[in-house]
Structure formats: structure tokens, C-alpha cells
Scaffold this active site. Sequence first.
Site, PDB file in Angstrom:
ATOM      1  N   THR A 104      44.152  61.338  45.472  1.00 10.98           N
ATOM      2  CA  THR A 104      45.353  60.918  44.755  1.00 10.98           C
ATOM      3  C   THR A 104      45.089  61.045  43.264  1.00 10.98           C
ATOM      4  OG1 THR A 104      45.886  59.361  46.529  1.00 10.98           O
ATOM      5  CG2 THR A 104      47.012  59.047  44.430  1.00 10.98           C
ATOM      6  N   LYS A 182      53.102  60.444  47.556  1.00  3.90           N
ATOM      7  CA  LYS A 182      51.949  59.542  47.699  1.00  3.90           C
ATOM      8  C   LYS A 182      52.015  58.380  46.716  1.00  3.90           C
ATOM      9  CE  LYS A 182      48.043  57.766  48.837  1.00  3.90           C
ATOM     10  NZ  LYS A 182      46.744  58.373  48.612  1.00  3.90           N
ATOM     11  N   LYS A 250      44.162  52.260  40.252  1.00  2.00           N
ATOM     12  CA  LYS A 250      44.392  53.603  39.709  1.00  2.00           C
ATOM     13  C   LYS A 250      45.744  54.140  40.167  1.00  2.00           C
ATOM     14  CE  LYS A 250      43.191  57.106  41.969  1.00  2.00           C
ATOM     15  NZ  LYS A 250      42.499  58.129  42.790  1.00  2.00           N
TER      16      LYS A 250
END
Length: 304
Positions: A104, A182, A250
Amino acid sequence: MSATDDQGKDTRTAVLGTGIMGSAMARNLLRAGLRTTVWDRSVSATAPLAEAGAEVAGTPADAVRDARVVITMLPTPDVVTSVIFDEDVAGAFARGAAWAQMGTIGEAASADIASRLGSLRPDVLFVDAPVSGSKGPAEQGQLLILASGPAAAEEVTRPVFAAIGRKTLWLGGEAGQGSRMKIVVNAYMSILIEGVAEALELAAQLGVDAAKLAEAIEGGPLDAPIADAKLHKMERGDYAPEFPLEWALKDVDLAIAEAPGAVLPLLAALSRQWRATVDAGHGREDVSVARLGLANVNRGGAGS
């Protein structure tokens, strides 16, 4: 597709990055009978995979030379760029190979990497394919793969994605569409997990038994597998990493950064709260440690 099919037997795969997720992917590729080469900067990360039957490459370029499909499971855009471009892995890709970038790293970084690869190796199929799922689903080959890339890549990657995932959702040909999905999925997941932590903190404040809370939710319309799993981890004080908090933070920060025009008050507050818990030394622990961070705030602790 079975690994005994001709295409499966011919699909040599390389995995660059064998941490929690990458190592689980590699093991499932090996179980499916796919020839798999692995590389990681840490020898200790690849040694168990060698015992399981993987070939271990000394450099990432060596890992990808004969691979039909290359998986990168690396933590940040800078690391991906460093490995693929600074170490000339792009030049080492086999002609017509598919590169599935499965970490990701965000939409903008994915689009930039796809553009850079296209200028150097237009014959290589770039697939923006981050995965949804943590350690357990990765080990069980039950990841959700959110893929975008050229139509030709779907056939090339099918035996590999079948070995590591329960479902592949193809979202179009433009690099970045998988990453956009995502980010949204992980924002939803993060809010669920923090909701579980806050419900448990409220239960503690009100003298409600956590086990009874779990029983009240179980099997009803509020039940969700990820929420249930994290509720029980929080209840046990089990913070063994499945999806480390620093990775979850994150992803929350990526969502905020890539939607600068949006008002996202829950994610903004969540980022501040989780950053305090990471700064207190809990970043490598599971995202369920959000419960401990919240408890420390309410009890005036230092996060230890």
C-alpha cells in the site's frame, strides 16, 4: 487455477520483500506448486522460505530475471523506487513479465512508478494490486486483491493471484485505481478498529464485561469479522503483530493526504491518536494496541 495446469507450471514467480505479508504469500505460492524465488534485505527473513522450497536470490535483479510474475511487498514508495529503479531491477525484468506492486503506497506513487516503468520497459505489464487482509488471511491464501492494470495482465497473473487470494477485484486499466480502492477500504477498516477500542474503553468505564459485549454483538447486524477478531485480541491484551499499528497509521495518513479537499474529521482525529501511540513505542505491535493507547490517555499514562 490448479498449479498442475500448464500455465501454472510455467509461471515462475519472484517475491521481493518477505516480511509478514510477503513471506506468507511466498509460502502459498510454493504450496500451489509455483516455482518461487524470494529476496529481502534481511537474510533472516528469507532463510525459513529456503527451507520451505523457495530459491533465495542474492540481489533483487537476480530474483526477477526469469520470473513471469514479480510481486513487490515493500513498505513505502521510496523503498519500492529504490529497489526497482536504483538497483536496476527494471532492466532485469524478463520480457513480457507482469509486475504486481502489492504494497500500500498510494495512488500518486503508483501512477508515478507505472509511468517511470513505462518509459524504461514498455514491454513489462505493471499491475497496481494492493491487498486487503492481514497476517491471518495472508497465511491462509485468503487476501482480497484490488487490481488495476492492462487487460493482458489478468491472464498472466491469474495462477499467482489464485494462490494468494480468495478474490481478485479488477478495477480497470489505469494504474492507481487499485490503490484508490485500497485507501478507502483501509479507512473503513481503521475506523472500525478504533470503534472497537473506544467501545471497550467505554465498557470499562461503565463496568460492562467485555466478554458480554462480544456476546451481545456476535452474530448480529453489528458483527464484522475484522471487528470481532480485534475485539478479542484487545480483550486478551494480545498485541502480537498481524497488521502493525505503524502500517495502519501510514494508510490513514495516505487517505488524508490523497483527499486534501475532503473533510474527514474521524480520520484526522484517528491519525493524531494513533501517532501518539506509535510515538510511545507501540508502532510494531498489532493495530489492536489502539486499545492500550486509548486506555493510557484516559488513565494519564505515558503509553507504556
